[in-house]
Write a protein that holds these residues in place. Structure first.
Motif, short mmCIF file in Angstrom:
data_model
loop_
_atom_site.label_atom_id
_atom_site.label_comp_id
_atom_site.label_asym_id
_atom_site.label_seq_id
_atom_site.Cartn_x
_atom_site.Cartn_y
_atom_site.Cartn_z
N ASP A 308 0.86 -1.19 0.00
CA ASP A 308 0.00 0.00 0.00
C ASP A 308 0.88 1.22 0.00
OD1 ASP A 308 -2.01 1.83 0.42
OD2 ASP A 308 -3.20 0.34 1.56
N GLU A 309 0.29 2.30 -0.47
CA GLU A 309 1.08 3.53 -0.48
C GLU A 309 1.20 4.13 0.91
OE1 GLU A 309 0.18 6.47 -3.39
OE2 GLU A 309 -0.36 4.93 -4.84
N ASP A 310 0.26 3.79 1.70
CA ASP A 310 0.23 4.40 3.02
C ASP A 310 1.45 3.98 3.83
OD1 ASP A 310 -0.32 5.43 5.43
OD2 ASP A 310 -2.08 4.16 5.85
N PRO A 311 2.25 4.91 4.28
CA PRO A 311 3.45 4.53 5.03
C PRO A 311 3.13 3.85 6.36
CG PRO A 311 3.20 6.93 4.93
CD PRO A 311 2.15 6.37 4.04
N ALA A 312 1.95 3.95 6.78
CA ALA A 312 1.64 3.30 8.05
C ALA A 312 1.42 1.80 7.91
CB ALA A 312 0.39 3.93 8.66
N THR A 313 1.15 1.37 6.69
CA THR A 313 0.94 -0.06 6.50
C THR A 313 2.28 -0.80 6.63
OG1 THR A 313 1.22 0.20 4.16
CG2 THR A 313 -1.03 0.18 5.00
N GLN A 314 2.12 -2.07 6.85
CA GLN A 314 3.36 -2.82 7.09
C GLN A 314 4.04 -3.22 5.80
OE1 GLN A 314 1.50 -6.90 8.39
NE2 GLN A 314 3.59 -7.13 7.67
N LEU A 315 5.30 -3.53 5.88
CA LEU A 315 6.03 -4.10 4.76
C LEU A 315 5.79 -5.61 4.76
CD1 LEU A 315 9.26 -2.13 5.47
CD2 LEU A 315 8.02 -1.97 3.32
N TYR A 316 6.03 -6.20 3.60
CA TYR A 316 5.79 -7.65 3.51
C TYR A 316 7.04 -8.36 3.04
CZ TYR A 316 0.91 -6.99 4.46
OH TYR A 316 -0.25 -6.69 5.08
N PHE A 317 7.16 -9.55 3.52
CA PHE A 317 8.31 -10.38 3.18
C PHE A 317 8.15 -10.97 1.79
CE2 PHE A 317 9.87 -14.73 2.95
CZ PHE A 317 11.21 -14.54 3.19
N ILE A 318 9.20 -10.96 1.02
CA ILE A 318 9.13 -11.59 -0.30
C ILE A 318 10.11 -12.76 -0.41
CG2 ILE A 318 9.56 -11.24 -2.75
CD1 ILE A 318 8.38 -8.53 -2.46
N ASP A 319 11.36 -12.48 -0.10
CA ASP A 319 12.34 -13.57 -0.28
C ASP A 319 13.51 -13.35 0.69
OD1 ASP A 319 13.46 -15.80 -1.18
OD2 ASP A 319 14.03 -15.07 -3.17
N ILE A 320 14.21 -14.40 0.89
CA ILE A 320 15.42 -14.28 1.73
C ILE A 320 16.50 -15.16 1.13
CG2 ILE A 320 14.64 -16.14 3.29
CD1 ILE A 320 16.14 -14.67 5.51
N ARG A 321 17.74 -14.67 1.17
CA ARG A 321 18.88 -15.47 0.72
C ARG A 321 19.95 -15.41 1.82
NH1 ARG A 321 16.83 -12.56 -3.10
NH2 ARG A 321 18.13 -10.78 -2.46
N LEU A 322 20.52 -16.50 2.08
CA LEU A 322 21.57 -16.52 3.10
C LEU A 322 22.90 -16.25 2.41
CD1 LEU A 322 20.46 -19.63 5.13
CD2 LEU A 322 20.02 -17.25 5.60
N SER A 323 23.68 -15.36 2.94
CA SER A 323 24.92 -14.98 2.27
C SER A 323 26.13 -15.52 3.02
CB SER A 323 25.01 -13.47 2.13
OG SER A 323 24.88 -12.88 3.39
N PHE A 324 26.08 -16.75 3.37
CA PHE A 324 27.30 -17.40 3.88
C PHE A 324 27.30 -18.83 3.38
CE2 PHE A 324 25.08 -19.87 7.05
CZ PHE A 324 24.00 -19.09 7.38
N GLU A 325 28.41 -19.45 3.52
CA GLU A 325 28.53 -20.81 3.00
C GLU A 325 29.10 -21.72 4.08
OE1 GLU A 325 30.88 -20.51 -0.45
OE2 GLU A 325 29.18 -20.02 -1.73
N PRO A 326 28.90 -22.97 4.06
CA PRO A 326 27.94 -23.65 3.19
C PRO A 326 26.54 -23.50 3.75
CG PRO A 326 29.01 -25.21 4.62
CD PRO A 326 29.58 -23.89 4.96
N THR A 327 25.61 -23.52 2.87
CA THR A 327 24.25 -23.42 3.35
C THR A 327 23.35 -24.15 2.36
OG1 THR A 327 22.51 -21.91 3.98
CG2 THR A 327 23.88 -21.25 2.17
N THR A 328 22.18 -24.39 2.81
CA THR A 328 21.25 -25.07 1.89
C THR A 328 20.98 -24.12 0.73
OG1 THR A 328 19.62 -24.28 3.44
CG2 THR A 328 20.07 -26.62 3.44
N PRO A 329 21.07 -24.58 -0.49
CA PRO A 329 21.01 -23.67 -1.64
C PRO A 329 19.68 -22.92 -1.70
CG PRO A 329 20.97 -25.96 -2.34
CD PRO A 329 21.25 -25.97 -0.89
N VAL A 330 18.64 -23.58 -1.54
CA VAL A 330 17.33 -22.92 -1.61
C VAL A 330 16.57 -23.32 -0.36
CG1 VAL A 330 15.22 -22.69 -2.91
CG2 VAL A 330 17.35 -23.18 -4.11
N LEU A 331 16.01 -22.33 0.26
CA LEU A 331 15.17 -22.65 1.41
C LEU A 331 13.91 -23.31 0.90
CD1 LEU A 331 15.56 -19.33 3.34
CD2 LEU A 331 16.45 -21.53 4.02
#
Lengths: 1105, 156
Positions: A308-331
């Motif tokens: 939403d344009e309204d700054p009071a609304t919350q942000l939403y999660f879309i994706d996450i990537r882990l930036s260290f190794e070794p790790t599972t390639p895709v969650l």
């Protein structure tokens, strides 16, 4: 009456029998409670009837004498059990609920008595005063009511008591009545108890059935929904699932999509810049494709977006990537779904900060989990049994070197709060992974461990920690070892990094390669290279005794290794360790230093039992010592042993060359040679001191002029300078003039090498004695020595003399030196004499002298001088077969050895004197080689007897020398005379006698008849003998003539000889004879045997010739 | 010592009860100067009887309260009879013990009938279960039959 009583005692409160009984039990509570009447007359009445009825029932008399409660019935049951039901449970009868009636009655009676007493006491306490006036009145009994207050009270008390007790006893009586049927009733109770039990069992059975049914539920297989399955499989739809009938949204075109994205970007950008309060760690972000990506280094990247344009609304999660190794390639979807829910909740409630906190913690935990997994994996591989892993809630403990005894070492990887104590740093606190490190249970603080949290690898971390640990251990070791060693020692210890592995190397100059101490990273065990027995030993001790001091052991290791090397080399050189060495406590005193490693050898047999070569090892290098041993009794079973009496240090190499010392075989043999020199010189020095001969010792170093010398001989450890005159004088009697400079140098030349080239087997050492001659001395000797090839004696034109001595090792040889010096002197004299006599000297050396004394035919003699002081000089005449002097060889030897100073002079003189005579003898004998008509017996070198045998006339002549003095000159003359002329009663045949007499009157150039004898010089004696022989041979008799006298004559000769000698020899035989006379006793056995020998062996000799 | 019988005890009990009854009557009619002896015969003499039992027991054999109490105590010690505590409570609350007995008997009869009914019910359940199991799981038919027959059933 009762009614009244009842009225009066209407007080409520029923009597509890039990209560009363308890009261009765406590006798002391007699007066505790006033007894109250429960009187219920109606009931009483009924009960009274009851028992009566029962009583009348007569309760069969058999029951009255039952002794126990159930015993008779028991019997009855038991007897009927054969055909009837099993016996019933009667355990209830012995329980608490079944009371004894007798005890009950007992208590009731007791209570009654106590109550009675109490009532009477109470009554007596009430005064009866008001009634007293009536007594003196004398009034008769009145039927009127008793009005006295105390009296009424007392009456009531006693009546209350009686009533109360009566009630009780009536009840007791009721019970007693009831009990008459007690046995049957008890049986009834048995039955009831049994039935109760059965009921309980039925309940259990019901329960069990129900439970079985419930359990069976699991065993049932639900029926497959085949119908539904068929439908779904056939049509792909499930008709029974309701359809909500949503309409699909229209697809966005690419343009729209792009626009939307851009709009979103703008919205996001605006919002993040203007409205959102970004957490510190979310400063790094980028906006693209309608989403904002926050990047946290080494941790994660998260994509968020807006709805939403309204700054009071919350942000939403879309994706996450882990930036260290070794790790599972895709969650995977499950985790993503879980995270999405959680993150959205955080975003809604706490905004970006909440999102960061959550993700950060999630990542930290995830990292720890990865590390834990890796660690677990490690324990299955090569680290098996060497690390121990403990997983706590949010921390990982890895104990390394788990196999080592002693305190543990470990690292703890966990999460710390990140709170800073210093306020100057602005970044807000955030938890992070931290490591705590414990070495041997002690936490190491301040060490910065460099772990890579981006590339997670627990093995790498572990290796890093272990490397640091190893380095600290080795560094510590090095410091402690160095503290043990003096600063100036050649020992070196350093820690270096070799291929990622810390190495402590210990080096001594004599070590071929440094000893390297490592700590095995995986196990933590010490390992020492190069391997040797000593290092293995130390290694084992280090690994098994963690509490001991490794520095001390390691400090001893180089010494032990060097000792080992020396031992090996010594073995190759066939040195043998000294055996039977007794334990001795004063070694430190003997060596002057503390001994840790010590070996002692006998390098060769030459060293004998008294000397040995010792070597001590310390971190200052090894030191060599020549050790003098001493026999010492010991308590050992094999009796005696040896101890070290004294040691003298031996320099393995001349000063300034210490750096290349090693334990090579060369060094060892060099040391041994030097030690030999030192020992020899010091032995000699000791003896010289004993004989008070001045001497001094000096070190001698190789000079430039001995480069040509073999390397082995390059060692001149010490030289002795000895006073020549004193040394020589020790043996000399009388006048003696020194013929060389006073300082004599004796130098040592090591063990004598055999022909095999090995010095090991020989026991001899060589010394050279160098003298400087006084000018003009030994000229003749020098001439001859030059070409004689003499090895023991050398002279140079500048007057230098060198003598070589080969003597047994470790024994003094002063005597030999003296003797040798004397020999040299004598040789010089000999040379001079030969020159005077014009003899040709063939060979002249210390051991042998050969010269030619006659040219045609060439006759020569070879003298072999004794090698020892007590030996005798032997002669050898050439040519071997027909040298005329062979006849008198033994006598000449005796004569030579018997004289001392002028022996050679006399010997040479005798040679020339006797030569013509002896040659003549040979000729005479050669005239008749078959018959032994002539026998020549040498009595002496200058005294011969010539005997003729039949067929020639039996006669004997003597030939001997006599010295004639004519003024200054002395000349030696031969005298030939008839042996028998001096003996009375013995006559030659007349003709012969006359012929002889004639001969005695003749004279020639070299000889002269003297009437009864012939005097001749050397040449003339030969001629005279020829003549004499010719005369005798003229009187050859026919064979068969009696020869009885022969044997008697032969026997007479020896007996006659001494007389003749003493008479005629006189001074003529010169000093040779005089010398012989001097010690007749000494030489008698040998001379007699020798003088008899030639007599008998004469024919053999002739035959041989 | 031989066990006492209930008859012996009863005798003493009855004596005590009548002693007490006499005591009540005498106390009620007591005129201090007129009847001192009768009262003491029941009470006072009993006190003497304690102090001089050998003398008094001869003169007044087994008549006085105290004497009877002592006798009861001695006798009751040898009485072997036990009775349930429920009964004592029953009498304590002045109810007729015979009623208790009757109720008890009735209860036991009821239990007995219940027991019988249950036995029959379980027996028929056993038979039915056995038949059903034999049909449902033919593999264990023989076993089921053997178990059922062994436990008193009659299953074909």
């Amino acid at each position: 009456m009762p009614g009244r009583l009842m009225d009066e005692d209407a007080a409520p409160g029923s009597l509890d029998l039990k209560k009363d009984r308890s009261q009765a039990q406590g006798a002391s509570h007699q007066q505790a409670l006033p007894v109250k009447s429960p009187a219920d007359t109606q009931v009483n009445g009924t009960t009274r009837d009851g028992p009566n009825g029962v009583l009348t029932n007569g309760a069969s008399s058999e029951q009255t004498h039952t002794t126990g409660n159930g015993e008779p019935s028991n019997m009855a049951v038991a007897t009927s059990s054969a055909e009837g039901p099993p016996p019933l449970d009667q355990s209830w009868r012995s329980r608490e609920q079944n009371k004894s009636l007798g005890l009950l009655m007992n208590r009731v009676a007791q209570q009654c008595y106590f109550d009675l007493n109490k009532t009477l006491d109470d009554m007596s306490a009430i005064p009866t005063a008001p009634s007293q006036p009536q007594l003196p009145n004398g009034v008769g009994p009145h039927t009127g009511p008793d009005t006295s207050e105390p009296s009424v009270k007392k009456k009531r008390m006693i009546m209350d008591f009686a009533n109360d007790q009566r009630d009780r006893f009536i009840k007791t009586l009721v019970l007693s009545d009831w009990s008459r049927n007690e046995e049957e009733k008890a049986r009834m109770i048995d039955v009831k108890v049994w039935l109760d039990k059965q009921t309980a069992l039925y309940r259990q059975a019901e329960d069990a059935v129900a439970r079985a049914k419930m359990n069976m539920q699991q065993a049932k297989v639900p029926n497959p929904n085949i119908e539904g399955a068929m439908e779904v499989l056939a049509t792909g739809k499930a008709s029974w699932v309701p359809d909500l009938g949503y309409i699909r949204p229209k697809k966005l075109s690419a343009k729209q999509l792009l626009k939307t994205m851009r709009d979103m970007n703008v919205i996001l950008g605006t919002r993040l810049s203007l409205h959102e309060d970004l957490p510190f760690y979310f400063r790094d972000y980028s906006i693209a494709d309608g989403r904002v990506t926050f990047m946290v280094k080494d941790e994660f990247e998260v994509d968020l977006s807006v709805a939403d344009e309204d700054p009071a609304t919350q942000l939403y999660f879309i994706d996450i990537r882990l930036s260290f190794e070794p790790t599972t390639p895709v969650l995977d979807d499950r985790i993503r779904g879980f995270l999405e829910g959680k993150i959205n909740v955080q975003l809604a409630s706490k905004g970006l900060q909440g999102c960061y906190d959550f993700l950060h913690n999630f990542v930290l935990t995830h990292k720890l989990t990865i590390l834990q997994d890796q660690a677990t994996e490690l324990t299955r591989g090569k680290w098996f049994d060497c690390i121990k892993i403990e997983k706590l809630r949010r921390s990982l403990v890895v104990q390394y070197w788990a196999g080592l005894p002693g305190p543990k070492s470990w690292i703890e990887i966990g999460i710390s709060s990140g709170k800073q104590t210093t306020t100057s740093i602005r970044r807000p606190a955030t938890p992070h992974i931290s490591v705590r490190w414990f070495q041997r249970s002690v936490e190491i603080k301040g060490e910065k461990l460099e772990f890579d949290w981006q590339q997670l690898d627990v093995e790498k971390c572990l290796m890093h920690v272990i490397e640091r640990h190893t380095a600290s251990i080795l560094d510590d070791l090095r410091t402690r070892i160095c503290a043990l060693v003096p600063a100036d020692a050649p020992f070196k210890a350093k820690v270096s990094d070799a291929g990622g592995c810390q190495v402590l190397s210990l080096s001594l100059p004599s070590l071929r390669q440094p000893i390297e101490v490592r700590i095995e990273p995986v196990t933590g065990q010490y390992s020492i290279t190069p391997p040797s027995t000593a290092s293995l030993n130390i290694e084992r001790r280090l690994n098994n005794h963690p509490t001991a001091d490794p520095a001390r052991w390691l400090a001893g290791l180089p010494c032990a290794v060097v000792q080992d090397q020396v031992f090996k080399q010594a073995d190759l050189l066939r040195w043998s360790p000294v055996k039977h060495l007794v334990r001795q406590d004063n070694l430190t005193a003997v060596f002057g230093e503390k001994l840790q490693h010590f070996s002692i050898f006998t390098p060769s047999r030459a060293w004998s039992d008294d000397w040995a070569l010792a070597v001590t090892f310390s971190l200052q290098g090894e030191k060599w010592w020549a050790a003098e041993l001493e026999e010492r009794r010991s308590e050992l079973p094999n009796g005696t042993g040896r101890i070290i009496k004294k040691v003298t240090p031996v320099d393995p190499a001349p000063d300034g060359q210490r750096k290349d010392i090693s334990t090579s075989r060369d060094t060892l043999s060099q040391v041994a040679r030097r030690a030999v020199g030192d020992v020899a010189v010091s032995t000699l020095s000791a003896q010289l001191k004993g004989e008070h001969i001045p001497h001094s010792m000096q070190k001698v170093f190789p000079q430039g002029d001995c480069e040509g010398v073999e390397r082995h001989d390059r060692i001149f450890p010490t030289a002795l300078f000895i006073s020549f005159s004193k040394l020589r004088k020790g043996m000399q009697r009388g006048k003696w003039k020194p013929w060389a400079h006073e300082a004599v140098r004796l130098s040592h030349h090591g063990l004598v090498h055999d022909a095999r080239g090995e010095g090991v087997g020989s026991k001899q050492v060589r010394h050279d004695l160098r003298l400087s001659l006084d000018p003009g001395k030994f000229k003749e000797l020098h001439k001859h020595i030059q070409n004689s090839g003499e090895r023991d004696l050398a002279l140079n034109p500048h007057g230098g003399v060198a003598l070589k001595f080969i003597t047994p090792f470790g024994q003094p040889f002063i005597k030999k030196m003296r003797q040798r010096l004397q020999t040299v002197e004598q040789l010089d004299q000999c040379a001079n004499i030969l020159k005077q006599r014009h003899f040709v000297c063939g060979h002249l050396s210390l051991s042998r002298l050969q010269f030619t004394y006659h040219t045609t035919p060439e006759l020569s003699v070879e003298m072999t001088f004794p090698t020892e002081a007590e030996g005798i000089t032997t002669l050898k005449f050439h040519p071997h077969d027909n040298n005329p002097h062979r006849r008198v060889k033994v006598m000449m030897e005796q004569a030579f050895n018997a004289t001392d100073s002028k022996a050679f002079d006399i010997f040479t003189h005798t040679l020339s004197l006797t030569l013509p005579v002896l040659q003549t003898f040979n000729r005479l004998e050669a005239k008749d080689p078959v018959c032994r008509v002539i026998a020549i017996h040498p009595r002496n070198t200058t005294w011969y007897s010539i005997a003729y045998h039949p067929p020639l006339p039996r006669c004997t002549f003597t030939l001997r020398t006599r010295i004639r003095r004519e003024g200054e000159d002395t000349s030696v003359k031969w005298i030939i005379e008839d042996f028998h002329s001096s003996i009375k009663g013995q006559n030659l045949p007349e003709e012969l006698n006359t012929a002889m007499q004639e001969l005695y009157k003749e004279s020639a150039e070299h000889w002269e008849g003297m009437g009864s004898a012939i005097v001749a010089d050397a040449q003339g004696a030969a001629e005279a003998l020829e003549k004499l022989d010719g005369i005798v041979r003229r009187f050859e008799s026919v064979p068969g003539q009696p020869q009885a006298a022969e044997s008697t004559q032969q026997q007479q000769q020896p007996t006659d000889l001494p007389k003749g000698t003493s008479q005629s020899n006189g001074q003529a035989s010169g000093q040779a004879n005089g010398q012989a006379r001097q010690n007749p006793k000494q030489s008698k056995p040998s001379t007699s045997s020798k003088s008899s020998k030639p007599v008998k062996q004469e024919p053999d000799l002739i035959m041989l010739d | 010592m031989a066990a006492a019988t209930l008859d012996d005890v009863d005798t003493h009990l009855r004596a005590i009860i009548s002693n007490l009854y006499n005591l009540i009557v005498q106390a009620h009619n007591y005129q201090p100067p007129s009847q001192p002896r009768a009262f003491t015969a029941e009470v006072y003499a009993t006190s003497l009887n304690i102090f001089w039992p050998e003398r008094k027991s001869n003169k007044l054999p087994r008549k006085e309260l105290i004497n009877n109490l002592v006798s009861l105590t001695k006798t009751s010690r040898r009485l072997p009879t036990h009775i349930p505590i429920e009964l004592i409570e029953y009498v304590e609350s002045t109810r007729n013990p015979d009623i208790y007995t009757r109720e008890f008997v009735e209860l036991v009869m009821k239990y007995n009938q219940q027991q019988k009914g249950r036995m029959e019910a379980f027996a028929s359940f056993r038979d039915i279960l056995a038949e059903q199991m034999m049909v449902g799981i033919p593999e264990i038919k023989d076993d089921v039959r053997r178990v059922a027959n062994a436990s008193g059933g009659n299953v074909a």
